[in-house]
Design a protein around this motif. Sequence first.
Motif, short mmCIF file in Angstrom:
data_model
loop_
_atom_site.label_atom_id
_atom_site.label_comp_id
_atom_site.label_asym_id
_atom_site.label_seq_id
_atom_site.Cartn_x
_atom_site.Cartn_y
_atom_site.Cartn_z
N ARG A 9 -10.60 3.83 -3.58
CA ARG A 9 -9.31 3.84 -2.87
C ARG A 9 -8.42 4.98 -3.37
O ARG A 9 -8.51 5.38 -4.51
CB ARG A 9 -8.61 2.49 -2.94
CG ARG A 9 -8.56 1.80 -4.25
CD ARG A 9 -7.52 0.70 -4.34
NE ARG A 9 -7.50 -0.35 -3.33
CZ ARG A 9 -6.48 -0.53 -2.51
NH1 ARG A 9 -5.43 0.26 -2.59
NH2 ARG A 9 -6.50 -1.52 -1.64
N GLU A 44 0.83 -1.22 0.00
CA GLU A 44 0.00 0.00 0.00
C GLU A 44 0.85 1.26 0.00
O GLU A 44 0.45 2.28 0.54
CB GLU A 44 -0.93 0.01 1.22
CG GLU A 44 -1.94 -1.10 1.28
CD GLU A 44 -3.11 -0.92 0.31
OE1 GLU A 44 -3.09 0.07 -0.47
OE2 GLU A 44 -4.01 -1.75 0.32
N ASP A 78 -6.42 1.93 2.67
CA ASP A 78 -6.58 2.63 1.40
C ASP A 78 -7.58 3.79 1.46
O ASP A 78 -8.01 4.30 0.44
CB ASP A 78 -7.00 1.64 0.31
CG ASP A 78 -8.28 0.91 0.68
OD1 ASP A 78 -8.86 1.23 1.73
OD2 ASP A 78 -8.69 0.02 -0.08
N SER A 126 -0.89 4.50 -0.77
CA SER A 126 -1.95 5.05 0.08
C SER A 126 -1.50 5.39 1.49
O SER A 126 -2.09 6.24 2.14
CB SER A 126 -3.11 4.06 0.19
OG SER A 126 -3.18 3.19 -0.89
#
Length: 312
Positions: free
Chosen positions: A201, A12, A95, A15
């Motif tokens: 997201r 991730e 996210d 994010s």
Amino acid sequence: MLVSIVVPFYNEEESLKTFYDALTDVVNSQSDYSFEFVFTNDGSTDGSVELLRTLVNVDSRVKIVDLSRNYGKETALIAGMDYASGDAVVLMDADLQHPPFLISEFLKYWSEGFDDVYATRRERKGEPFIKKFMSNMYYRVLQSVTEQGVKVYPHVGDFRLLDRKVVNALTELREQSRYMKGMYGWVGFKKKEIFYDAEERVGGVTKFNFRKLLKLAIDGLTSFTTAPLTVSGYLGAAFALVGFIYGVIILIQTLFFGKDVPGFPSIMTAVLFLGGVQLLSLGIIGTYIGKIFKETKNRPLYFVEEVISDEK
Ligand code: UDP
Ligand code: MG
């Protein structure tokens, strides 16, 4: 009162920074509680961990539980709960599909005495119609076959606040095939539902493809009910009955009306169809045996590479 925010993540890096900023904005305005952030790294192969490491240095509330490989979100969640020490635990995705501002609402209901405050998606933005339809059908089937007294909460994700009592209950369940959505219902406790609109997201892509979702769906069904086994029994009985009646009809037609016995096509149809049903039933039995096999090995759910925090 200490509140742990548990965030499982897998690749991730796009994010995490935005997520952390949004989270701290909300959390810093909650002066009645202190917080810790437990990020569980579910075997990320990108720069997520390095990014978080820099945060550990500047923010002592950040803790990283670095799992030894990718175990899947359900396991990453339980690992996070194992390492969370708060009086309450908030579970959320990395996210930003779970809006952090809801945390204040969670806390409000928690202070009113609810043990499990969960957020239900009102609208699924950016999701195709077929996915929504399938998920509706799925929950309906799951509830109808689940053992009595256990409620399945449809469309409820893992975005929720759990009191220490509930966390202790959930971490006591050490089964291998973890279906959290069902477990929340199974453990019970005082629940409160609130609603939110799911956002798209912030970066990166979803980590759940169709194959993973299907596996999760089958896991859900087979860890919460043995109904499929019963269904294959009923199916067998139904087909035996149909076969018997058809046999009687043919007998009468041949003996009393002198009709030829219908031939090849009907036999083939029956053989193929029954063969299919038999294999399906075997598959269902096999799925359960596979589960027994996995559970009897009694392995730990996960291994931790390293816990990174600023407590020296
Ligand atoms: N996730 C994880 N392990 C996995 C897959 C996903 O920890 O094997 C995390 C992911 O990083 C995210 C959360 O679980 O924080 C939800 O995943 P995602 O947003 O991809 O799922 P979706 O929202 O599309 O259902
Ligand atoms: Mg998501």
